[in-house]
Design a protein around this motif. Structure first.
Motif, PDB file in Angstrom:
ATOM      1  N   LEU A 146       0.812  -1.218   0.000  1.00 12.20           N
ATOM      2  CA  LEU A 146       0.000   0.000   0.000  1.00 12.20           C
ATOM      3  C   LEU A 146       0.846   1.269   0.000  1.00 12.20           C
ATOM      4  CD1 LEU A 146      -2.854  -0.935   2.527  1.00 12.20           C
ATOM      5  CD2 LEU A 146      -2.819  -1.180   0.037  1.00 12.20           C
ATOM      6  N   GLY A 147       2.174   1.103   0.078  1.00 10.22           N
ATOM      7  CA  GLY A 147       3.055   2.263  -0.014  1.00 10.22           C
ATOM      8  C   GLY A 147       3.667   2.730   1.280  1.00 10.22           C
ATOM      9  N   TYR A 148       3.479   1.985   2.359  1.00  8.30           N
ATOM     10  CA  TYR A 148       4.039   2.397   3.654  1.00  8.30           C
ATOM     11  C   TYR A 148       5.427   1.795   3.843  1.00  8.30           C
ATOM     12  CZ  TYR A 148      -0.729   3.897   4.456  1.00  8.30           C
ATOM     13  OH  TYR A 148      -1.947   4.515   4.331  1.00  8.30           O
ATOM     14  N   ARG A 149       6.231   2.442   4.696  1.00 10.33           N
ATOM     15  CA  ARG A 149       7.648   2.099   4.829  1.00 10.33           C
ATOM     16  C   ARG A 149       7.930   1.461   6.188  1.00 10.33           C
ATOM     17  NH1 ARG A 149       8.904   8.219   4.117  1.00 10.33           N
ATOM     18  NH2 ARG A 149       7.000   8.117   5.370  1.00 10.33           N
ATOM     19  N   GLU A 150       8.633   0.320   6.154  1.00  9.66           N
ATOM     20  CA  GLU A 150       8.997  -0.362   7.389  1.00  9.66           C
ATOM     21  C   GLU A 150       9.981   0.480   8.190  1.00  9.66           C
ATOM     22  OE1 GLU A 150      10.261  -4.824   8.957  1.00  9.66           O
ATOM     23  OE2 GLU A 150      10.175  -4.385   6.800  1.00  9.66           O
ATOM     24  N   GLU A 151       9.786   0.494   9.494  1.00  7.67           N
ATOM     25  CA  GLU A 151      10.563   1.258  10.473  1.00  7.67           C
ATOM     26  C   GLU A 151      10.387   2.769  10.340  1.00  7.67           C
ATOM     27  OE1 GLU A 151      11.486  -0.339  12.891  1.00  7.67           O
ATOM     28  OE2 GLU A 151      11.288  -2.293  11.938  1.00  7.67           O
ATOM     29  N   LYS A 152       9.651   3.204   9.337  1.00  6.74           N
ATOM     30  CA  LYS A 152       9.284   4.616   9.228  1.00  6.74           C
ATOM     31  C   LYS A 152       7.810   4.786   9.585  1.00  6.74           C
ATOM     32  CE  LYS A 152       9.610   8.994   8.018  1.00  6.74           C
ATOM     33  NZ  LYS A 152      10.392   9.965   8.807  1.00  6.74           N
ATOM     34  N   ASP A 153       6.959   3.996   8.963  1.00  8.97           N
ATOM     35  CA  ASP A 153       5.522   4.074   9.237  1.00  8.97           C
ATOM     36  C   ASP A 153       5.042   2.948  10.151  1.00  8.97           C
ATOM     37  OD1 ASP A 153       5.226   6.280   7.455  1.00  8.97           O
ATOM     38  OD2 ASP A 153       5.258   4.869   5.779  1.00  8.97           O
ATOM     39  N   PHE A 154       5.794   1.856  10.192  1.00  6.78           N
ATOM     40  CA  PHE A 154       5.375   0.720  11.023  1.00  6.78           C
ATOM     41  C   PHE A 154       6.591  -0.086  11.438  1.00  6.78           C
ATOM     42  CE2 PHE A 154       5.280  -0.894   6.647  1.00  6.78           C
ATOM     43  CZ  PHE A 154       6.039  -2.049   6.772  1.00  6.78           C
ATOM     44  N   THR A 155       6.418  -0.892  12.469  1.00 12.75           N
ATOM     45  CA  THR A 155       7.435  -1.843  12.898  1.00 12.75           C
ATOM     46  C   THR A 155       6.749  -3.129  13.333  1.00 12.75           C
ATOM     47  OG1 THR A 155       9.399  -2.148  14.303  1.00 12.75           O
ATOM     48  CG2 THR A 155       7.480  -1.121  15.328  1.00 12.75           C
ATOM     49  N   ILE A 156       7.414  -4.251  13.161  1.00 11.08           N
ATOM     50  CA  ILE A 156       6.835  -5.549  13.515  1.00 11.08           C
ATOM     51  C   ILE A 156       7.153  -5.859  14.971  1.00 11.08           C
ATOM     52  CG2 ILE A 156       6.852  -8.031  13.050  1.00 11.08           C
ATOM     53  CD1 ILE A 156       7.719  -7.331  10.177  1.00 11.08           C
ATOM     54  N   ILE A 157       6.124  -6.035  15.773  1.00 13.71           N
ATOM     55  CA  ILE A 157       6.326  -6.314  17.203  1.00 13.71           C
ATOM     56  C   ILE A 157       5.745  -7.665  17.619  1.00 13.71           C
ATOM     57  CG2 ILE A 157       6.349  -3.868  17.790  1.00 13.71           C
ATOM     58  CD1 ILE A 157       3.502  -4.237  18.896  1.00 13.71           C
ATOM     59  N   GLY A 158       4.966  -8.309  16.745  1.00 11.17           N
ATOM     60  CA  GLY A 158       4.329  -9.566  17.122  1.00 11.17           C
ATOM     61  C   GLY A 158       3.093  -9.331  17.971  1.00 11.17           C
ATOM     62  N   CYS A 159       2.623 -10.378  18.616  1.00 12.83           N
ATOM     63  CA  CYS A 159       1.457 -10.268  19.494  1.00 12.83           C
ATOM     64  C   CYS A 159       1.881  -9.654  20.816  1.00 12.83           C
ATOM     65  CB  CYS A 159       0.838 -11.649  19.736  1.00 12.83           C
ATOM     66  SG  CYS A 159      -0.572 -11.601  20.866  1.00 12.83           S
ATOM     67  N   PRO A 160       1.125  -8.689  21.329  1.00  7.82           N
ATOM     68  CA  PRO A 160       1.475  -8.093  22.623  1.00  7.82           C
ATOM     69  C   PRO A 160       1.596  -9.108  23.753  1.00  7.82           C
ATOM     70  CG  PRO A 160      -0.194  -6.779  21.530  1.00  7.82           C
ATOM     71  CD  PRO A 160      -0.037  -8.028  20.715  1.00  7.82           C
ATOM     72  N   SER A 161       0.931 -10.253  23.630  1.00  2.00           N
ATOM     73  CA  SER A 161       0.999 -11.246  24.697  1.00  2.00           C
ATOM     74  C   SER A 161       2.417 -11.775  24.904  1.00  2.00           C
ATOM     75  CB  SER A 161       0.056 -12.417  24.401  1.00  2.00           C
ATOM     76  OG  SER A 161       0.434 -13.096  23.222  1.00  2.00           O
ATOM     77  N   ALA A 162       3.281 -11.632  23.891  1.00  2.00           N
ATOM     78  CA  ALA A 162       4.672 -12.062  24.030  1.00  2.00           C
ATOM     79  C   ALA A 162       5.409 -11.240  25.083  1.00  2.00           C
ATOM     80  CB  ALA A 162       5.399 -11.969  22.690  1.00  2.00           C
TER      81      ALA A 162
END
Length: 265
Positions: A146-162
């Motif tokens: 969709l045009g968004y940038r990793e570590e700029k617009d989002f970051t992967i954190i997994g499930c909060p339960s971790a």
């Protein structure tokens, strides 16, 4: 609230867990991560009312949005309502753990009709906070499309339960035998391979506990009312082995669920 005590009647009649008790777990983790002695929390109870926007902005420091597989067709109306509310807020809006529901190794072409609503949501959040926290790689791939940038617009954190117990996640060594207590859950319509797995678990570990999460499973335990499910599904009516052997459980607050799981091998 994830630690709030409610009755089974409340859970069935008012859907206080949002259709799936698993929602309580990642929310509970977010509560724990943010909690201080003087922190106060308020829940929207899955409502996104525009008339609440001014009060929320005046009374709260932040609007925190823990999510699961929110990018899916059946969640779009709520996502639209949430987007409209976020646009009216004047405080930080923090998305923790949002994901897309898609087939394994997806190409996302069949979900193109979600794109506009998802972009509206993401853009609204980015106007109020630095980036979004995502569930995993699939969701990241979708947002990149969709045009968004990793570590700029989002970051992967997994499930909060971790992060339920802080920064360290300890996985204990498992040694199972026929007396071991195994916790089991299942999709309503397991495929053939998983169906065989379910049957083997129940046969090999008779001390298993089947933990339901959706409303039908609670309704069955509380009222005995059956519901349609796959042939190998462990707990679909009162004649199912999990029910007959009193191996079925359902939890409507997290502390009791965690205490149960501590007893499992």
């Amino acid at each position: 609230m994830p630690y709030e005590t409610v009755t089974p009647q409340d859970c069935l009649m008012r859907n206080v867990v949002g259709g799936n008790a698993g929602n309580l777990v990642y929310q509970y983790s977010v509560f724990n991560s943010l909690a201080t002695e003087d922190m106060e929390f308020e829940t929207t109870r899955y409502q996104a009312n525009l008339e609440d926007a001014e009060r929320i902005s005046q009374e709260c420091q932040a609007f925190v949005i823990p999510l699961a597989d929110a990018f899916r067709p059946t969640f779009m109306q709520y996502l639209k309502d949430l987007t409209a509310l976020i646009k009216k807020l004047t405080i930080p809006c923090i998305v923790i753990g949002v994901g897309i529901r898609a087939a394994y190794e997806p190409d996302f072409s069949g979900l193109a009709f979600l794109d506009e609503d998802v972009k509206n949501f993401v853009n609204a959040v980015l106007e109020k906070s630095a980036k979004l926290g995502l569930r995993g790689e699939f969701t990241a791939t979708y947002l990149k499309k969709l045009g968004y940038r990793e570590e700029k617009d989002f970051t992967i954190i997994g499930c909060p339960s971790a992060y339920l117990n802080g920064a360290e996640l300890c996985v204990k060594e498992v040694k199972l035998n026929t007396d071991s207590k195994v916790s089991l859950n299942s999709d309503m319509y397991p495929n053939l391979q998983f169906s065989e797995f379910l049957r083997n678990v129940q046969k090999d570990y008779p001390n298993y506990r089947f933990v339901g999460q959706i409303h039908n499973e609670l309704r069955l335990l509380y009222t005995g009312c059956p519901f349609p499910a796959g042939e190998a599904y462990p707990c679909k009516n009162t004649e199912s082995p999990a029910y007959v052997n009193q191996n079925a459980r359902y939890f409507i607050n997290v502390p009791l669920w965690i205490e149960h799981m501590k007893k499992m091998d």
